[in-house]
Design a protein around this motif. Structure first.
Motif, PDB file in Angstrom:
ATOM      1  N   LEU A  23      40.918  46.635  31.554  1.00 24.87           N
ATOM      2  CA  LEU A  23      42.151  45.558  30.704  1.00 24.87           C
ATOM      3  C   LEU A  23      43.639  46.210  30.213  1.00 24.87           C
ATOM      4  CD1 LEU A  23      40.557  42.931  28.916  1.00 24.87           C
ATOM      5  CD2 LEU A  23      41.841  43.033  31.391  1.00 24.87           C
ATOM      6  N   GLN A  24      43.449  47.489  29.423  1.00 24.84           N
ATOM      7  CA  GLN A  24      44.268  48.813  29.180  1.00 24.84           C
ATOM      8  C   GLN A  24      45.090  49.070  29.915  1.00 24.84           C
ATOM      9  OE1 GLN A  24      44.825  48.316  25.345  1.00 24.84           O
ATOM     10  NE2 GLN A  24      46.537  49.839  26.551  1.00 24.84           N
ATOM     11  N   GLU A  25      43.910  50.000  31.122  1.00 24.73           N
ATOM     12  CA  GLU A  25      44.085  50.144  32.208  1.00 24.73           C
ATOM     13  C   GLU A  25      44.957  49.668  33.843  1.00 24.73           C
ATOM     14  OE1 GLU A  25      40.350  53.466  31.922  1.00 24.73           O
ATOM     15  OE2 GLU A  25      40.780  52.589  34.026  1.00 24.73           O
ATOM     16  N   GLY A  26      45.219  48.038  32.726  1.00 28.96           N
ATOM     17  CA  GLY A  26      45.818  47.589  34.150  1.00 28.96           C
ATOM     18  C   GLY A  26      45.935  46.749  34.737  1.00 28.96           C
ATOM     19  N   ALA A  27      43.732  47.178  35.020  1.00 28.74           N
ATOM     20  CA  ALA A  27      43.153  46.274  36.281  1.00 28.74           C
ATOM     21  C   ALA A  27      43.771  45.059  35.982  1.00 28.74           C
ATOM     22  CB  ALA A  27      41.558  46.812  35.823  1.00 28.74           C
ATOM     23  N   SER A  28      42.700  44.227  37.379  1.00 27.12           N
ATOM     24  CA  SER A  28      43.055  42.990  37.722  1.00 27.12           C
ATOM     25  C   SER A  28      41.962  42.550  38.577  1.00 27.12           C
ATOM     26  CB  SER A  28      44.991  42.447  37.866  1.00 27.12           C
ATOM     27  OG  SER A  28      44.820  40.729  38.279  1.00 27.12           O
ATOM     28  N   LEU A  29      42.211  40.919  37.735  1.00 21.90           N
ATOM     29  CA  LEU A  29      41.035  40.108  39.317  1.00 21.90           C
ATOM     30  C   LEU A  29      41.656  40.142  40.626  1.00 21.90           C
ATOM     31  CD1 LEU A  29      38.567  38.290  38.832  1.00 21.90           C
ATOM     32  CD2 LEU A  29      39.849  36.908  38.365  1.00 21.90           C
ATOM     33  N   GLN A  30      43.018  40.231  40.283  1.00 22.35           N
ATOM     34  CA  GLN A  30      43.484  40.857  41.826  1.00 22.35           C
ATOM     35  C   GLN A  30      42.864  42.033  42.534  1.00 22.35           C
ATOM     36  OE1 GLN A  30      46.349  38.204  42.969  1.00 22.35           O
ATOM     37  NE2 GLN A  30      44.953  39.086  45.135  1.00 22.35           N
ATOM     38  N   ASN A  31      42.830  43.204  42.099  1.00 23.23           N
ATOM     39  CA  ASN A  31      41.929  43.854  41.926  1.00 23.23           C
ATOM     40  C   ASN A  31      40.318  43.956  42.748  1.00 23.23           C
ATOM     41  OD1 ASN A  31      43.247  45.691  39.352  1.00 23.23           O
ATOM     42  ND2 ASN A  31      43.982  45.868  41.401  1.00 23.23           N
ATOM     43  N   VAL A  32      39.798  43.210  41.908  1.00 25.86           N
ATOM     44  CA  VAL A  32      38.322  42.073  42.620  1.00 25.86           C
ATOM     45  C   VAL A  32      38.793  41.783  43.681  1.00 25.86           C
ATOM     46  CG1 VAL A  32      36.116  40.701  41.418  1.00 25.86           C
ATOM     47  CG2 VAL A  32      38.052  42.197  40.238  1.00 25.86           C
ATOM     48  N   ILE A  33      39.644  40.718  44.433  1.00 24.82           N
ATOM     49  CA  ILE A  33      39.890  39.922  45.328  1.00 24.82           C
ATOM     50  C   ILE A  33      40.219  40.304  46.306  1.00 24.82           C
ATOM     51  CG2 ILE A  33      41.081  37.560  46.053  1.00 24.82           C
ATOM     52  CD1 ILE A  33      41.246  36.831  43.179  1.00 24.82           C
ATOM     53  N   ASP A  34      40.857  41.870  45.594  1.00 24.69           N
ATOM     54  CA  ASP A  34      41.857  42.256  47.398  1.00 24.69           C
ATOM     55  C   ASP A  34      40.501  43.188  47.373  1.00 24.69           C
ATOM     56  OD1 ASP A  34      43.976  41.165  47.035  1.00 24.69           O
ATOM     57  OD2 ASP A  34      44.677  42.587  46.253  1.00 24.69           O
ATOM     58  N   SER A  35      39.181  44.077  46.531  1.00 28.61           N
ATOM     59  CA  SER A  35      38.620  44.860  47.264  1.00 28.61           C
ATOM     60  C   SER A  35      37.513  44.181  48.550  1.00 28.61           C
ATOM     61  CB  SER A  35      37.574  45.638  45.777  1.00 28.61           C
ATOM     62  OG  SER A  35      36.949  44.224  45.811  1.00 28.61           O
TER      63      SER A  35
END
Ligand SMILES: [Zn+2]
Length: 254
Positions: free
Chosen positions: A169-181
């Motif tokens: 979360l600190q690095e800016g990772a988001s659920l959107q990355n998961v969905i997009d992957s």
């Protein structure tokens, strides 16, 4: 028919009936009473958890097949479940086609692994098309539930997930990355996907369980837009809220 006969025969010999709702077929292994107790506790918790979501208590029996070695687990998975666990580094899985949890005992924490797969099996009973991230996030949360002195708590092993989630979360990772992957189980991104999915589910469960429940039922009806339909402000506000929760409140246990 043969399968049914084998099932009945094994039922007499080496099936363990736990609360009449999960039947475990042991293949060249045994399970310690303490492990069975944890599994039974988890089953009770999960049946209540899912009955609370879907407003209907299942009378279904859930089946598991447990092997005493990873080798036997791999052989059975490939030949009977048409699934190669090595491809995704899976240490256990639930097969919807066989309607069976498939596991082996050469894992670090068998009861936790069992609880994770049990969540997939029960959720699949109620809902056949949950989003993968939500399915895995819930399973990752429920695998840590333990029964201690008649009280359900989260095991302290959860701390590792908290630390991983905070870093992402600190690095800016988001659920959107998961969905997009696209491929949730891709080896290079699966740890991130599991961690973020768990973080979102844990946040919702601990801040607004009803909202998590309505999100799960919405995901069964509309897998594409359920976040925006259920979470106030949609996905763009969900992640800042998750981040704020992890940095200000800490999920339990501390
Ligand atoms: Zn899983």
């Amino acid at each position: 028919m043969i399968k049914t006969v084998i099932f009945c025969c094994c039922l007499c010999l080496n099936y363990i009936s736990s609360a009449q709702e999960v039947r475990i077929k042991l293949e060249n292994c045994t399970l310690e009473p303490a492990v069975l107790k944890q599994i039974k506790g988890s089953l009770t918790f999960q049946l209540d958890f899912y009955a609370g979501i879907f407003k209907d208590k299942t009378k279904n029996s859930f089946r598991a097949r447990v092997f005493g070695s990873k080798r036997e687990f791999l052989t059975y998975s490939k030949s009977k479940a048409d699934f190669n666990p090595l491809r995704t580094s899976a240490i256990a899985f639930y097969s919807p086609s066989l309607n069976e949890m498939i596991l082996h005992t050469e894992v670090d924490n068998f009861a936790s692994t069992f609880s994770h797969e049990l969540s997939h099996a029960i959720l699949h009973y109620y809902c056949k098309n949950t989003e993968t991230w939500l399915d895995e996030g819930i399973a990752d949360m429920l695998e840590d539930v333990i029964l201690t002195d008649s009280v359900y708590t989260f095991d302290s092993r959860r701390i590792e997930k908290v630390l991983s989630a905070k870093k992402l979360l600190q690095e800016g990772a988001s659920l959107q990355n998961v969905i997009d992957s696209g491929d949730f189980y891709n080896k290079t991104t699966s740890h991130r996907n599991y961690t973020l999915s768990w973080a979102v589910v844990a946040y919702l469960y601990e801040t607004d369980t009803r909202l998590l429940f309505s999100m799960i039922t919405a995901s069964c009806k509309n897998p594409d837009e359920f976040i925006d339909m259920t979470y106030p402000g949609g996905l763009s506000l969900l992640m800042p809220d998750v981040k704020s929760f992890f940095f200000n409140n800490k999920p339990s246990p501390d």
